[in-house]
Motif scaffolding. Structure first.
Motif, PDB file in Angstrom:
ATOM      1  N   ALA A 113     -56.932 -35.081 -24.853  1.00 39.79           N
ATOM      2  CA  ALA A 113     -56.426 -33.975 -25.403  1.00 39.79           C
ATOM      3  C   ALA A 113     -55.952 -34.372 -26.999  1.00 39.79           C
ATOM      4  O   ALA A 113     -55.969 -33.597 -27.893  1.00 39.79           O
ATOM      5  CB  ALA A 113     -55.169 -33.649 -24.696  1.00 39.79           C
ATOM      6  N   VAL A 123     -51.022 -29.649 -21.773  1.00 37.88           N
ATOM      7  CA  VAL A 123     -51.772 -30.159 -20.731  1.00 37.88           C
ATOM      8  C   VAL A 123     -51.136 -30.249 -19.465  1.00 37.88           C
ATOM      9  O   VAL A 123     -49.884 -30.754 -19.424  1.00 37.88           O
ATOM     10  CB  VAL A 123     -52.233 -31.728 -21.094  1.00 37.88           C
ATOM     11  CG1 VAL A 123     -52.806 -32.371 -19.994  1.00 37.88           C
ATOM     12  CG2 VAL A 123     -53.476 -31.829 -22.264  1.00 37.88           C
ATOM     13  N   TRP A 179     -50.884 -31.469 -15.503  1.00 35.24           N
ATOM     14  CA  TRP A 179     -51.697 -32.659 -14.701  1.00 35.24           C
ATOM     15  C   TRP A 179     -50.598 -32.841 -13.658  1.00 35.24           C
ATOM     16  O   TRP A 179     -49.322 -33.026 -13.708  1.00 35.24           O
ATOM     17  CB  TRP A 179     -52.038 -33.727 -15.476  1.00 35.24           C
ATOM     18  CG  TRP A 179     -53.247 -34.572 -14.825  1.00 35.24           C
ATOM     19  CD1 TRP A 179     -53.052 -35.765 -14.169  1.00 35.24           C
ATOM     20  CD2 TRP A 179     -54.439 -33.983 -14.998  1.00 35.24           C
ATOM     21  NE1 TRP A 179     -54.131 -36.109 -13.933  1.00 35.24           N
ATOM     22  CE2 TRP A 179     -55.259 -35.003 -14.172  1.00 35.24           C
ATOM     23  CE3 TRP A 179     -54.995 -33.049 -15.028  1.00 35.24           C
ATOM     24  CZ2 TRP A 179     -56.620 -35.039 -13.895  1.00 35.24           C
ATOM     25  CZ3 TRP A 179     -56.582 -32.887 -14.916  1.00 35.24           C
ATOM     26  CH2 TRP A 179     -57.169 -33.733 -14.229  1.00 35.24           C
TER      27      TRP A 179
END
Length: 199
Positions: A141, A125, A127
């Protein structure tokens, strides 16, 4: 035998999944780690710190193992407060990687959904660092990984292969959920040991 070098990252466990958080200094790695540990604990889930700021990574049996250097075991820095001591695990199997971008840097048009670390491919992920939504994104997730139901790379499955995973500074009570019971050798840990030996 010489120890493997450390990398600049955080590692912690939620349920049976080790999570590795990477990012530049002041990108919010420790803040995200604390937020997710506290959130999981409030939800009645097992959660433990592995390492803050420096992590040793090693591929073993097609799994990525994150472990804490002994000098910082159980320690984490809370921004604006200082160093705190938390219950911790000495090592965990990483199942999810979180890459935090430098604060203020937008998400790129295309981000990799998987990363390869030490030859092990893991979901990733990406971010913006310091974003309050990061904890929600990581938990989403993580739930997707948990729904897959495989146990070939769980943190607790690793225990029997590499010696017992030690929980320090407090042990789970009987009222805690299955994930916590498994950490001290409960019913679910038997399933994980079986998976570790057969996959």
């Amino acid at each position: 035998m010489s120890l493997r070098p450390t990398v600049h990252a955080n590692c912690f466990v939620v349920g049976e999944a080790g999570i590795l958080v990477r990012g530049e200094s002041r990108s919010g790695k420790s803040s995200l780690t604390l937020a997710l540990i506290e959130r999981a604990t409030a939800e009645g889930r097992f959660a433990r710190l592995v390492a803050d700021d420096r992590v040793r990574l090693e591929a073993k049996n097609d799994r990525l193992i994150g472990s804490v250097p002994s000098t910082i075991a159980g320690l984490i820095e809370r921004r604006g407060v200082g160093i705190e001591r938390l219950p911790f695990l000495r090592r965990a199997v990483v199942r999810l990687v979180v890459d935090l971008l430098p604060p203020g840097k937008p998400l790129p048009d295309r981000v990799d959904l998987d990363v390869v670390i030490e030859g092990v491919t893991l979901p990733c992920v990406t971010w913006p660092g310091g974003c309050f939504e990061a904890a929600d994104v990581v938990m989403t997730a993580l739930r997707a990984i948990e729904r897959r139901g495989d146990c070939g790379a769980t943190a607790l499955a690793f225990g029997r292969q590499d010696g017992e995973i030690t929980v320090t500074m407090g042990s789970p009570s009987k009222s805690q959920p299955a994930g916590a019971r498994a950490a001290r050798g409960g019913r679910r840990s038997e399933r994980n040991e079986f998976c570790a030996e057969t996959q």
